[in-house]
Motif scaffolding. Structure first.
Motif, short mmCIF file in Angstrom:
data_model
loop_
_atom_site.label_atom_id
_atom_site.label_comp_id
_atom_site.label_asym_id
_atom_site.label_seq_id
_atom_site.Cartn_x
_atom_site.Cartn_y
_atom_site.Cartn_z
N ALA A 139 24.33 22.78 40.20
CA ALA A 139 23.21 23.29 39.17
C ALA A 139 22.71 24.71 40.12
N VAL A 140 22.59 25.75 39.28
CA VAL A 140 21.97 26.87 39.78
C VAL A 140 20.45 27.22 39.03
N LEU A 141 19.49 27.24 40.04
CA LEU A 141 18.46 27.74 39.42
C LEU A 141 17.91 29.21 40.04
N ALA A 142 17.58 29.90 38.91
CA ALA A 142 16.97 31.15 39.25
C ALA A 142 15.58 31.34 38.80
N VAL A 143 14.56 31.40 39.64
CA VAL A 143 13.39 31.62 39.37
C VAL A 143 12.88 32.99 39.35
N ASN A 144 11.97 33.44 38.21
CA ASN A 144 11.36 34.76 38.23
C ASN A 144 9.85 34.60 38.79
N PRO A 145 9.52 34.77 40.02
CA PRO A 145 8.40 34.40 40.58
C PRO A 145 7.37 35.75 40.31
N ARG A 146 6.13 35.49 40.48
CA ARG A 146 5.29 36.59 40.58
C ARG A 146 5.79 37.83 41.45
N GLY A 147 5.98 39.14 41.03
CA GLY A 147 6.38 40.27 41.85
C GLY A 147 7.83 40.64 40.99
N SER A 148 8.18 39.71 39.95
CA SER A 148 9.35 40.24 39.12
C SER A 148 8.87 41.06 37.98
N SER A 149 9.84 41.92 37.53
CA SER A 149 9.69 42.61 36.31
C SER A 149 9.75 41.82 34.93
N GLY A 150 9.55 42.63 34.02
CA GLY A 150 9.94 41.94 32.52
C GLY A 150 8.49 41.31 32.17
N ARG A 151 7.37 41.28 33.12
CA ARG A 151 6.38 40.51 32.57
C ARG A 151 4.97 41.48 32.37
N GLY A 152 5.25 42.61 32.95
CA GLY A 152 3.97 43.77 33.00
C GLY A 152 3.63 43.75 34.43
N PHE A 153 2.91 44.84 34.57
CA PHE A 153 2.24 45.27 35.96
C PHE A 153 1.28 44.26 36.63
N ASP A 154 0.52 43.52 35.73
CA ASP A 154 -0.30 42.59 36.74
C ASP A 154 0.48 41.54 37.29
N PHE A 155 1.70 41.03 36.66
CA PHE A 155 2.37 39.96 37.09
C PHE A 155 3.39 40.56 38.32
N ALA A 156 3.86 41.75 38.47
CA ALA A 156 4.45 42.35 39.32
C ALA A 156 3.65 42.54 40.42
N LYS A 157 2.48 43.02 40.63
CA LYS A 157 1.69 43.60 41.59
C LYS A 157 0.89 42.25 42.24
N ALA A 158 1.44 41.13 41.56
CA ALA A 158 0.63 40.04 42.50
C ALA A 158 0.92 39.72 43.97
N ILE A 159 2.32 40.34 44.08
CA ILE A 159 2.74 40.09 45.69
C ILE A 159 2.57 41.59 46.15
N TYR A 160 1.71 42.47 45.65
CA TYR A 160 1.59 43.79 46.53
C TYR A 160 0.94 43.73 47.92
N ALA A 161 1.68 43.98 48.85
CA ALA A 161 1.19 43.82 50.16
C ALA A 161 0.68 42.42 50.71
N ASP A 162 1.54 41.46 49.93
CA ASP A 162 1.49 40.10 50.29
C ASP A 162 2.75 39.34 50.01
N TRP A 163 3.66 39.71 50.59
CA TRP A 163 5.13 39.02 50.46
C TRP A 163 5.27 37.72 50.97
N GLY A 164 5.98 36.86 50.22
CA GLY A 164 6.27 35.52 50.68
C GLY A 164 5.08 34.56 50.64
N ASN A 165 4.18 34.82 49.72
CA ASN A 165 3.08 34.02 49.61
C ASN A 165 2.93 33.46 48.04
N VAL A 166 2.64 33.87 47.18
CA VAL A 166 2.52 33.38 45.88
C VAL A 166 3.64 33.38 45.34
N ASP A 167 4.82 34.09 45.54
CA ASP A 167 6.14 33.99 45.10
C ASP A 167 6.80 32.79 45.61
N VAL A 168 6.59 32.57 47.01
CA VAL A 168 7.04 31.16 47.35
C VAL A 168 6.33 29.99 46.73
#
Length: 694
Positions: free
Chosen positions: A499-528
């Motif tokens: 089985a293959v799971l592909a997650v679009n965590p916060r930081g991904s596109s397609g959901r708008g600016f606020d969703f993307a910038k949630a990982i700004y200068a904070d990689w590997g935190n909320v997206d993990v």
């Protein structure tokens, strides 16, 4: 991607003629099928809309390279023909001449062989293979080289009368008539950004705009200076050429691309057209200025301010050429791509990204209404529009879903949903005889209640109630998303029981600016946290076996992979390709110096941010997951240093690990045997640790 010899085609035809009439049972996708996949791209409609040019990239197994040829097909779907057959060379960017009688294209094929000049009369440059502009009759035939720039041609467009072409050319390495030295000279630079993937070290050489006479090859240089000109677009009335450039005291230090215009002649004065203090048509967006049919306006893309780099969705914008007035006709919190004008100038066609899909859409300039013209689980990547005499528009779209690689289809009115698609170019018909696994949308919530989405591909022969080894795929970017797009590796894993799971965590596109910038200068935190929430979800669904979980990704997907296995020990295998985790070491070593300082600041003044971004390396003692690290030896996007350091850290601690370096490869692997090797190694690594296969 595939190349089939004429003899093989004949044998195949005979075999099919002798075969019984019943259809063969579809089989699983195999490793050899990877080399059969063809990549269809670069559509261009003839001025009258009667025919389509496009490219097809296939694998030349004998030469172990990917090779691209030109094809033509009628808009009615008939007369499909291959126009070029240069087995060791490639053609790209096919464009119809304005009168439709010929086509131009870029090719790296050598010129016709000439007699060698006498000793001392010149250099060996004539033997060097560079990309130049060629032309041939529209119906096919002998090709003629139109340009002969020592450093090649990066890009080009026709003039409206077909008598000239505008080209983008990099400054020559050495003065004309100078012999090539036995050894390359030392590299010396004072540039702020001094590296670029695919280009190497950057020095004083820049790309500039030239105009070339098609009849005699005479070239006139239009622009010059310590800056680059890119993405030329000739106005329909022939009076101006628009192009994209960055100016200022040091163009390397900012992302403020602007559109300029100039008359198509040597010595012409330039005029800055856009003035927004952010990026107007960053070349990364693969979009060029689009002139309105009456030459009065240009459609283009605009980013946010430099600070937000790629986190802000780029918007469709229109500028009035006479006044410089800029407008945003449809201000929605989503990315636009590749605008094209309607014949009447009242609307614009463009690709618009939404969550999990990208659709061809029509934007009404009077109302700002965005109306999707394709629908369903599709990823549309390119389009072409023609304005036949008599009015109206003919449109083709390049795209498809998760069960088929890109095809080109004509967009036609349909009573039910506003548009229908009629396929014109599909070079992967063999996939009809392969069993493929669809990607299902999944919806779940993160640990803090954020609504999240992803895709789940179940293994072939999936049985409800049975749990399967599961591979979690993490996308690059970081601002990108997994969509309903054909992913050959997902299909290969599904064919082999995963089985293959592909997650679009916060930081991904397609959901708008606020969703993307949630990982700004904070990689590997909320997206993990979001990735782990997706894993918990498919375990709760009864699909994923919690004892047999793997994870992997390329580029930022590898950066995130390292962060996931440093923060959670549930994964039994990981593959980290073209990634990094010691961001102190990457500063000044890769090509992203602007982006580091805009987002993270400098290492000496923002130690806390760099420590946080470097968590997997600084806490490598927490990693227990067997991990393979991969990289391209010539990658300046995310250099091998990043993978090598993580490999060394795990090897030091005796965690099972392996380092795989692909010689002379940049950020994206292109050598077919290396792509096959990577897929083979990935499957073997997961098989070993998730299935217990030696």
């Amino acid at each position: 991607m595939t190349v089939r010899a004429a003899g093989m085609v004949s044998l195949l035809a005979c075999a099919m003629a002798a075969a019984p009439t019943f259809a063969a049972e579809p089989t699983r996708l195999g490793l050899d099928d990877m080399a059969r996949l063809a990549d269809v791209a670069q559509p261009d409609l003839s001025p009258d809309g009667a025919a389509l040019l496009y490219t097809v990239s296939t694998v030349n197994t004998a030469e172990d390279l990917a090779q691209t040829d030109l094809w033509r097909v009628g808009y009615d779907g008939t007369g499909r023909v291959r126009l070029t057959r240069t087995a060791k060379h490639s053609e790209s960017r096919p464009l119809w001449s304005p009168d439709g009688r010929s086509i131009a294209f870029l090719s790296d094929a050598p010129p016709p062989r000439k007699a060698k000049p006498g000793k001392g009369s010149g250099s060996d440059d004539d033997d060097e293979e560079t990309s130049q502009v060629w032309s041939m009759p529209a119906k096919g035939g002998a090709a003629r080289r139109l340009t002969n720039f020592p450093s090649g041609v990066d890009d080009y467009v026709w003039s409206p009368d077909g008598k000239r072409i505008a080209v983008i050319v990099r400054d020559a390495e050495r003065p004309a008539g100078t012999a090539k030295p036995k050894n390359p000279p030392p590299i010396a630079t004072t540039r702020y950004q001094f590296k670029e993937d695919g280009a190497g070290y950057l020095g004083a050489r820049r790309t500039h705009l030239y105009v070339v006479d098609v009849a005699n090859g005479k070239a006139e240089q239009v622009t010059s200076g310590q800056h680059d000109e890119l993405l030329p677009a000739w106005s329909p009335d022939g009076k101006l050429i628009a192009y994209v450039t960055k100016r200022g005291n040091d163009p390397d230090r900012h992302l403020n691309f602007d559109i300029y215009v100039a008359e198509p002649r040597a010595g012409a004065s330039e005029r800055q057209l856009t003035t927004f203090t952010g990026s107007d048509l960053d070349p990364y967006w693969e979009t060029r200025p689009a002139w309105s049919p009456d030459s009065s306006r240009i459609a283009y893309l605009r980013s946010g301010e430099d600070k937000w780099i790629y986190y802000t969705p780029w918007q469709l914008a229109v500028v009035d050429v006479a006044t410089g007035r800029e407008t945003i006709p449809a201000p929605i919190d989503r990315c636009f791509y590749k605008p094209r004008w309607s014949a009447d100038g009242n609307s614009i066609y463009a690709l618009v990204e939404q969550s999990l899909v990208t659709h061809l859409s029509r934007i009404d300039l009077a109302t700002g209404q965005v109306s999707a013209m394709t629908n369903g689980n599709r990823f549309d990547y390119d389009l072409a529009v023609a304005h036949p005499q008599g009015g109206g528009d003919r449109i083709v779209v390049l795209g498809e879903g998760d069960l088929r690689p890109y095809r080109i289809a004509a967009v036609e009115p349909a009573p039910a949903d506003g548009a229908g698609l009629r396929v014109l170019a599909d070079h992967n018909e063999f996939l009809a005889q392969r069993r493929l696994a669809p990607a299902e949308d999944i919806h779940f919530r993160g640990a803090d209640g954020t609504e999240l989405e992803g895709l789940l591909v179940k293994p072939l022969d999936y049985q409800p109630g049975r749990r399967y080894p599961t591979i979690v795929r993490l996308h690059g970017g970081p601002v990108y998303q997994f969509s309903h797009e054909f992913m050959v590796d997902w299909q290969f894993y599904a064919a082999n029981g995963y089985a293959v799971l592909a997650v679009n965590p916060r930081g991904s596109s397609g959901r708008g600016f606020d969703f993307a910038k949630a990982i700004y200068a904070d990689w590997g935190n909320v997206d993990v946290q979001d990735v782990l929430a997706g894993v918990d979800h498919v375990v709760a669904m009864g699909v994923a076996d919690p004892q047999r979980l793997g994870v992997g990704g390329w580029s930022y997907g590898a950066i995130l992979t390292n962060a996931v296995i440093a923060r959670d020990t549930r994964f039994k295998a990981a593959i980290s390709g073209a990634g990094a985790s010691n961001m102190y070491a990457m500063y000044g070593h890769d090509q992203y110096i602007r982006e580091y300082e805009l987002e993270l600041g400098s290492p000496w003044s923002h130690r806390e941010i760099y420590d946080r971004a470097s968590f997997p390396f600084l806490h490598a003692d927490r990693i227990t997951t067997p991990t393979m690290f991969q990289c391209g030896q010539a990658d300046l996007n995310v250099p091998c240093l990043g993978g090598e350091q993580m490999y060394q850290a795990l090897r030091s601690r005796n965690v099972p690990t392996q380092l795989v370096v692909y010689p002379d490869q940049s950020h994206q692997l292109t050598v077919p045997s290396y792509l096959r090797d990577r897929m083979t190694r990935n499957l073997a690594w997961y098989d070993r640790y998730l299935k217990g296969t030696p």
